[in-house]
Motif scaffolding. Structure first.
Motif, short mmCIF file in Angstrom:
data_model
loop_
_atom_site.label_atom_id
_atom_site.label_comp_id
_atom_site.label_asym_id
_atom_site.label_seq_id
_atom_site.Cartn_x
_atom_site.Cartn_y
_atom_site.Cartn_z
N VAL A 230 56.50 0.76 42.19
CA VAL A 230 57.42 0.15 42.42
C VAL A 230 57.93 -0.70 41.30
N ARG A 233 59.77 0.96 38.34
CA ARG A 233 61.03 1.50 38.91
C ARG A 233 61.86 0.23 38.80
N TYR A 234 61.65 -0.94 39.53
CA TYR A 234 62.43 -2.11 39.71
C TYR A 234 62.68 -2.62 38.16
N TYR A 265 67.72 0.81 42.27
CA TYR A 265 67.61 -0.42 43.42
C TYR A 265 67.23 0.25 44.76
N ARG A 267 66.05 3.08 45.66
CA ARG A 267 65.13 3.93 45.75
C ARG A 267 63.68 2.99 45.81
N CYS A 268 63.87 1.80 44.96
CA CYS A 268 62.70 0.67 45.15
C CYS A 268 62.89 0.14 46.60
N ILE A 278 63.91 -7.34 45.50
CA ILE A 278 64.74 -6.07 45.27
C ILE A 278 65.74 -6.07 46.18
#
Length: 368
Positions: A230, A233-234, A265, A267-268, A278
């Motif tokens: 995460v 990705r974030y 965002y 997906r996170c 997030i």
């Protein structure tokens, strides 16, 4: 003697200027050969079949020049003027070597006063020699440690009325410490009347975009290597969000990158539904993209536990756009610690929050 590795941000030196004497000699020989070919072609010499002889001399000269240029390339000599000789001779005949000789003479004269490309490029963005502690001290004593927006306005003022050296200094500073608030100053440099300022602003813009793209590729590779991470990705989504917000992109490119950040965002948040940071960034970007209803539903779970009043500001904006005025009026009662009378609000927001707070206390005034 060992070769030191070249830094990633190093600027290549100009091509070596060796073999000038050899260049002059070959240019003189080519000039003589082409002059003889021209004399044969125009019948200035009493030679039968002069036209065929001129063609033969011209072709032999070109083959010899091509072989000579290839030889210089193998010896890692300067190919700029040699290439000029090779390119101009086939079409200009004796004028090609003549122009090359003239260019060589002018280069020898003006090179003594010219600034090398590396020196010129590095002068555009000189590295700061101050220590980090000294820079921090200067920011604190000058009151600029959090005044990024004010600095952006000051930079724009300098770009409007400053001298060319002052404008170049501003552009160099903007390139080293770029923030979206500095974009107007950079765009003012791109439209400046001074060519040197425009060139430096264009170079600074390319540098900023290159740094954004380099970090994008790095974060994208890390995210693809570990899709379930995460944090990675974030970081990628946040970087794309900042890139779209920098103000240097055209509208289509900006929307494309913002959509990528929005998907990142989302997906996170699917992977970490309890991460308030997030959720806040996703709600803020949804509101900027015009997805107001989704923004409100995304931010609503944060209202009762938010420690940052900026979350309430984004949520209030979404409520106002959705015409949910009753929820907007009750927001100050819902979080009096952040939006109540005792809370420390910016001066620009105190009257606005007070107005909605009074309307919530007097529903009959609202009905009227």
């Amino acid at each position: 003697m060992t070769d030191d590795p070249m830094p990633a941000d190093a600027v290549l030196e100009e091509a070596p200027r060796h073999g000038t004497g050899e260049l002059l000699l070959v240019s003189l020989l080519a000039l003589g050969a082409e002059a003889g070919a021209a004399a044969l072609a125009f019948g200035m010499l009493p030679v039968p079949s002069g036209a065929y002889g001129a063609i033969a001399v011209h072709l032999v000269t070109l083959i010899a020049l091509a072989w000579w240029v290839r030889s210089r390339a193998r010896r890692e000599l300067d190919l700029r003027l040699a290439g000029l000789l090779l390119v101009t001779t086939p079409f200009l005949g004796p004028l090609g070597p003549g122009c090359t000789l003239m260019t060589t003479a002018l280069h020898a004269i003006f090179h003594r006063y010219a600034t090398g490309f590396q020196e010129w490029y590095l002068s555009l963005f000189p590295e700061s020699q101050a220590e980090p502690a000294q820079e921090l001290y200067e920011l604190i004593v000058s009151g600029r440690e959090t005044a990024h927006l004010a600095a952006g306005e000051s930079f724009t003022d300098v770009m409007s009325v400053g001298t060319p050296p002052q404008k170049q200094a501003v552009i160099a500073l903007v390139a080293r410490h770029f923030r979206p608030a500095f974009t107007p100053a950079l765009k003012a440099g791109l439209a400046d009347a001074d060519p040197s300022v425009r060139v430096q602003a264009a170079t600074a813009t390319a540098r900023v975009e290159h740094e954004f793209n380099e970090r994008w590729l790095m974060l994208d590779h890390a995210a693809q290597s570990n899709p379930q991470d995460v944090a990675t990705r974030y970081a990628l989504a946040r970087h794309l969000d900042d890139y779209a917000f920098c103000g240097l992109l055209d509208s289509n490119r900006e929307q494309e990158i913002r959509d990528k950040a929005l998907n990142g965002y989302r997906r996170c948040l699917e992977l970490a539904p309890d991460d308030d940071e997030i959720r806040h960034d996703l709600g803020r970007l949804l509101l900027r993209c015009g997805l107001v209803e989704e923004a409100a539903s995304t931010l609503e779970p944060l209202i009762d536990r938010a420690g940052d009043r900026r979350i309430l500001f984004w949520y209030a904006e979404s409520l106002f756009r959705l015409h949910r005025y009753a929820d907007l009026r009750n927001l100050s009662h819902r979080r009096p610690d952040l939006l109540g009378d005792a809370s420390e609000l910016p001066d620009a927001l105190k009257s606005v929050v007070a107005l909605w707070h009074e309307m919530a206390e007097e529903p009959e005034a609202v009905a009227a």
